[in-house]
Design a protein around this motif. Sequence first.
Motif, PDB file in Angstrom:
ATOM      1  N   SER A   1      -5.228  -1.068  -2.729  1.00 30.39           N
ATOM      2  CA  SER A   1      -5.861  -0.464  -1.558  1.00 30.39           C
ATOM      3  C   SER A   1      -5.943   1.054  -1.687  1.00 30.39           C
ATOM      4  O   SER A   1      -7.007   1.609  -1.965  1.00 30.39           O
ATOM      5  CB  SER A   1      -5.111  -0.860  -0.289  1.00 30.39           C
ATOM      6  OG  SER A   1      -3.724  -0.555  -0.410  1.00 30.39           O
ATOM      7  N   SER A   2      -4.821   1.743  -1.525  1.00 33.49           N
ATOM      8  CA  SER A   2      -4.815   3.209  -1.615  1.00 33.49           C
ATOM      9  C   SER A   2      -3.423   3.689  -2.009  1.00 33.49           C
ATOM     10  O   SER A   2      -2.530   3.804  -1.176  1.00 33.49           O
ATOM     11  CB  SER A   2      -5.236   3.822  -0.271  1.00 33.49           C
ATOM     12  OG  SER A   2      -5.238   5.227  -0.356  1.00 33.49           O
ATOM     13  N   SER A   3      -3.252   3.971  -3.290  1.00 34.03           N
ATOM     14  CA  SER A   3      -1.945   4.400  -3.795  1.00 34.03           C
ATOM     15  C   SER A   3      -2.135   5.320  -4.995  1.00 34.03           C
ATOM     16  O   SER A   3      -3.154   5.267  -5.683  1.00 34.03           O
ATOM     17  CB  SER A   3      -1.089   3.195  -4.215  1.00 34.03           C
ATOM     18  OG  SER A   3      -0.886   2.302  -3.152  1.00 34.03           O
ATOM     19  N   ILE A   4      -1.120   6.161  -5.233  1.00 37.48           N
ATOM     20  CA  ILE A   4      -1.066   6.985  -6.439  1.00 37.48           C
ATOM     21  C   ILE A   4      -0.167   6.285  -7.444  1.00 37.48           C
ATOM     22  O   ILE A   4       0.971   5.938  -7.121  1.00 37.48           O
ATOM     23  CB  ILE A   4      -0.526   8.393  -6.152  1.00 37.48           C
ATOM     24  CG1 ILE A   4      -1.424   9.138  -5.167  1.00 37.48           C
ATOM     25  CG2 ILE A   4      -0.404   9.196  -7.445  1.00 37.48           C
ATOM     26  CD1 ILE A   4      -0.889  10.504  -4.787  1.00 37.48           C
ATOM     27  N   PHE A   5      -0.662   6.076  -8.647  1.00 31.46           N
ATOM     28  CA  PHE A   5       0.127   5.440  -9.695  1.00 31.46           C
ATOM     29  C   PHE A   5       0.554   6.495 -10.712  1.00 31.46           C
ATOM     30  O   PHE A   5      -0.261   7.290 -11.177  1.00 31.46           O
ATOM     31  CB  PHE A   5      -0.668   4.331 -10.379  1.00 31.46           C
ATOM     32  CG  PHE A   5      -0.790   3.087  -9.544  1.00 31.46           C
ATOM     33  CD1 PHE A   5       0.121   2.055  -9.675  1.00 31.46           C
ATOM     34  CD2 PHE A   5      -1.806   2.962  -8.602  1.00 31.46           C
ATOM     35  CE1 PHE A   5       0.017   0.909  -8.903  1.00 31.46           C
ATOM     36  CE2 PHE A   5      -1.918   1.832  -7.820  1.00 31.46           C
ATOM     37  CZ  PHE A   5      -1.005   0.804  -7.968  1.00 31.46           C
ATOM     38  N   LEU A   6       1.840   6.464 -11.043  1.00 30.26           N
ATOM     39  CA  LEU A   6       2.411   7.419 -11.993  1.00 30.26           C
ATOM     40  C   LEU A   6       3.254   6.655 -12.991  1.00 30.26           C
ATOM     41  O   LEU A   6       4.258   6.023 -12.618  1.00 30.26           O
ATOM     42  CB  LEU A   6       3.271   8.444 -11.248  1.00 30.26           C
ATOM     43  CG  LEU A   6       4.082   9.411 -12.115  1.00 30.26           C
ATOM     44  CD1 LEU A   6       3.154  10.346 -12.881  1.00 30.26           C
ATOM     45  CD2 LEU A   6       5.054  10.218 -11.261  1.00 30.26           C
ATOM     46  N   PHE A   7       2.853   6.704 -14.267  1.00 31.44           N
ATOM     47  CA  PHE A   7       3.649   6.039 -15.301  1.00 31.44           C
ATOM     48  C   PHE A   7       4.578   7.049 -15.967  1.00 31.44           C
ATOM     49  O   PHE A   7       4.137   8.071 -16.482  1.00 31.44           O
ATOM     50  CB  PHE A   7       2.762   5.402 -16.372  1.00 31.44           C
ATOM     51  CG  PHE A   7       3.556   4.818 -17.514  1.00 31.44           C
ATOM     52  CD1 PHE A   7       4.210   3.606 -17.373  1.00 31.44           C
ATOM     53  CD2 PHE A   7       3.676   5.498 -18.719  1.00 31.44           C
ATOM     54  CE1 PHE A   7       4.961   3.069 -18.407  1.00 31.44           C
ATOM     55  CE2 PHE A   7       4.418   4.978 -19.764  1.00 31.44           C
ATOM     56  CZ  PHE A   7       5.067   3.763 -19.604  1.00 31.44           C
ATOM     57  N   TYR A   8       5.871   6.736 -15.911  1.00 29.44           N
ATOM     58  CA  TYR A   8       6.899   7.561 -16.563  1.00 29.44           C
ATOM     59  C   TYR A   8       7.926   6.579 -17.118  1.00 29.44           C
ATOM     60  O   TYR A   8       8.732   6.025 -16.378  1.00 29.44           O
ATOM     61  CB  TYR A   8       7.501   8.527 -15.549  1.00 29.44           C
ATOM     62  CG  TYR A   8       8.612   9.414 -16.072  1.00 29.44           C
ATOM     63  CD1 TYR A   8       8.777   9.655 -17.431  1.00 29.44           C
ATOM     64  CD2 TYR A   8       9.511  10.027 -15.194  1.00 29.44           C
ATOM     65  CE1 TYR A   8       9.792  10.459 -17.904  1.00 29.44           C
ATOM     66  CE2 TYR A   8      10.530  10.832 -15.653  1.00 29.44           C
ATOM     67  CZ  TYR A   8      10.665  11.049 -17.007  1.00 29.44           C
ATOM     68  OH  TYR A   8      11.684  11.860 -17.478  1.00 29.44           O
ATOM     69  N   ASN A   9       7.895   6.374 -18.415  1.00 28.31           N
ATOM     70  CA  ASN A   9       8.630   5.285 -19.044  1.00 28.31           C
ATOM     71  C   ASN A   9      10.137   5.336 -18.777  1.00 28.31           C
ATOM     72  O   ASN A   9      10.768   4.301 -18.524  1.00 28.31           O
ATOM     73  CB  ASN A   9       8.375   5.295 -20.554  1.00 28.31           C
ATOM     74  CG  ASN A   9       8.913   4.054 -21.244  1.00 28.31           C
ATOM     75  OD1 ASN A   9       8.360   2.964 -21.100  1.00 28.31           O
ATOM     76  ND2 ASN A   9       9.987   4.202 -22.001  1.00 28.31           N
ATOM     77  N   ASP A  10      10.743   6.502 -18.828  1.00 25.10           N
ATOM     78  CA  ASP A  10      12.197   6.611 -18.690  1.00 25.10           C
ATOM     79  C   ASP A  10      12.661   6.860 -17.255  1.00 25.10           C
ATOM     80  O   ASP A  10      13.849   7.084 -17.021  1.00 25.10           O
ATOM     81  CB  ASP A  10      12.724   7.747 -19.580  1.00 25.10           C
ATOM     82  CG  ASP A  10      12.528   7.455 -21.054  1.00 25.10           C
ATOM     83  OD1 ASP A  10      12.414   6.267 -21.414  1.00 25.10           O
ATOM     84  OD2 ASP A  10      12.485   8.407 -21.849  1.00 25.10           O
TER      85      ASP A  10
ATOM     86  N   SER B   1       0.829  -1.211   0.000  1.00 23.96           N
ATOM     87  CA  SER B   1       0.000   0.000   0.000  1.00 23.96           C
ATOM     88  C   SER B   1       0.866   1.264   0.000  1.00 23.96           C
ATOM     89  O   SER B   1       0.784   2.093   0.910  1.00 23.96           O
ATOM     90  CB  SER B   1      -0.935   0.009   1.214  1.00 23.96           C
ATOM     91  OG  SER B   1      -1.831   1.086   1.134  1.00 23.96           O
ATOM     92  N   PRO B   2       1.712   1.449  -1.018  1.00 25.45           N
ATOM     93  CA  PRO B   2       2.598   2.617  -1.044  1.00 25.45           C
ATOM     94  C   PRO B   2       1.848   3.915  -1.289  1.00 25.45           C
ATOM     95  O   PRO B   2       0.773   3.919  -1.898  1.00 25.45           O
ATOM     96  CB  PRO B   2       3.548   2.301  -2.208  1.00 25.45           C
ATOM     97  CG  PRO B   2       2.714   1.473  -3.135  1.00 25.45           C
ATOM     98  CD  PRO B   2       1.826   0.637  -2.247  1.00 25.45           C
ATOM     99  N   SER B   3       2.421   5.009  -0.819  1.00 22.51           N
ATOM    100  CA  SER B   3       1.827   6.312  -1.108  1.00 22.51           C
ATOM    101  C   SER B   3       1.926   6.618  -2.592  1.00 22.51           C
ATOM    102  O   SER B   3       0.988   7.151  -3.199  1.00 22.51           O
ATOM    103  CB  SER B   3       2.544   7.395  -0.298  1.00 22.51           C
ATOM    104  OG  SER B   3       2.466   7.137   1.082  1.00 22.51           O
ATOM    105  N   LEU B   4       3.065   6.276  -3.195  1.00 20.90           N
ATOM    106  CA  LEU B   4       3.297   6.512  -4.621  1.00 20.90           C
ATOM    107  C   LEU B   4       3.921   5.272  -5.238  1.00 20.90           C
ATOM    108  O   LEU B   4       4.867   4.710  -4.685  1.00 20.90           O
ATOM    109  CB  LEU B   4       4.216   7.715  -4.836  1.00 20.90           C
ATOM    110  CG  LEU B   4       4.635   8.019  -6.282  1.00 20.90           C
ATOM    111  CD1 LEU B   4       3.431   8.406  -7.136  1.00 20.90           C
ATOM    112  CD2 LEU B   4       5.690   9.131  -6.324  1.00 20.90           C
ATOM    113  N   ALA B   5       3.371   4.836  -6.365  1.00 24.64           N
ATOM    114  CA  ALA B   5       3.934   3.727  -7.123  1.00 24.64           C
ATOM    115  C   ALA B   5       4.353   4.248  -8.490  1.00 24.64           C
ATOM    116  O   ALA B   5       3.506   4.708  -9.263  1.00 24.64           O
ATOM    117  CB  ALA B   5       2.923   2.594  -7.261  1.00 24.64           C
ATOM    118  N   ILE B   6       5.654   4.209  -8.768  1.00 26.21           N
ATOM    119  CA  ILE B   6       6.173   4.666 -10.057  1.00 26.21           C
ATOM    120  C   ILE B   6       6.274   3.472 -10.995  1.00 26.21           C
ATOM    121  O   ILE B   6       6.954   2.490 -10.694  1.00 26.21           O
ATOM    122  CB  ILE B   6       7.546   5.339  -9.901  1.00 26.21           C
ATOM    123  CG1 ILE B   6       7.410   6.625  -9.077  1.00 26.21           C
ATOM    124  CG2 ILE B   6       8.153   5.648 -11.269  1.00 26.21           C
ATOM    125  CD1 ILE B   6       8.725   7.357  -8.866  1.00 26.21           C
TER     126      ILE B   6
END
Length: 337
Positions: free
Chosen positions: A181-190, A156-161
């Motif tokens: 559960s409760s996380s922010i997902f951020l996709f950044y390929n590089d 349950s991380p605060s931010l998942a890169i």
Amino acid sequence: MKRIELLGVPIDICQPEELEGEFMKILEKPGTKQIVFLSVWDLIKARNTKRDFCKCVAEADLILPVSKSILGGAKFLKMEEIPIRYNPFDVTIQFLSLIDQHYRTLFLLGGRKRTLQQAERNVHETFPNVRIVGRYVGYFPKESEDDVVTAIHKASPSLAIVSEGIKEKNLWAYHRRERFSSSIFLFYNDCLGIFSKRIKRVSEKTFERGNEIWHEIFHNPLKLFYIFPFIYYIMSLLWCRLFNKKSKNVKENQELPNGKSAEPAGSDTEKKAESASDDEKNGKNSTESEKTDLNVGKNESGDKNSMRTADGMGEKKTAFNAFASSEIDDSDDLELE
């Protein structure tokens, strides 16, 4: 923060000084959240309402444009609000700084084994207060997907890169949003490639000029074929301009005390028509016609923002001195245990 639509695709107008506050608001929200870095190619793909990516962008908590062509399109359509362009690397560093300040957690997903290990070391050295609660390599087989989802759910991380090696990109987290559960997902390929010093990020000058596409073509010549969807983008803008198919008005992402969303204020033009007829000869009673009120809303946002770039975050940008290591040999593609 305000959300507009360009060619039917939502885009957030978030001032640089508002970015940290918006991130913290998203962080405190329950459930799975998502932040999208929107390129012009993503915008073209999101126009197809039959695809899941259209829903993914529409339901994202924060949509930040990263292509200069998006700003140019908004200006060409003479929109009253011009989006602010962000450098995805600078924004990612700013988010990690916030997590570091508030002692939050991080999960890293993607890349090869050595790339991931080196990226984790550099993040830990630069942001010592960030607790990395998990990591998993990209390019994993389909049989391992349940293990990855379970690991993120338990951590349950605060931010998942999410970075390279995840085929679905932004859609990976969107398709599995009910399983977290409760996380922010951020996709950044590089992201992990740059953090591990395996990939050299685009220079500030190149990004400001909007020439990062040439950097991508240099590493992948097949991206020359992007010229065809770009022509489609230009033709769509021209069609919209000629036939006055303007995008929807700007709406503030705020709520009024009564729970309704705030809308742009406007001046009201009232036009009342009243008619009465009297039929005395036929012995009929007089009747009154209905009154009609016509309210025409007028957008009063008179400020026309010039094309601005939020690349430089000033003192809020953190220098990654820990990323001065030599290049990483990425030949080993074994998974982490």
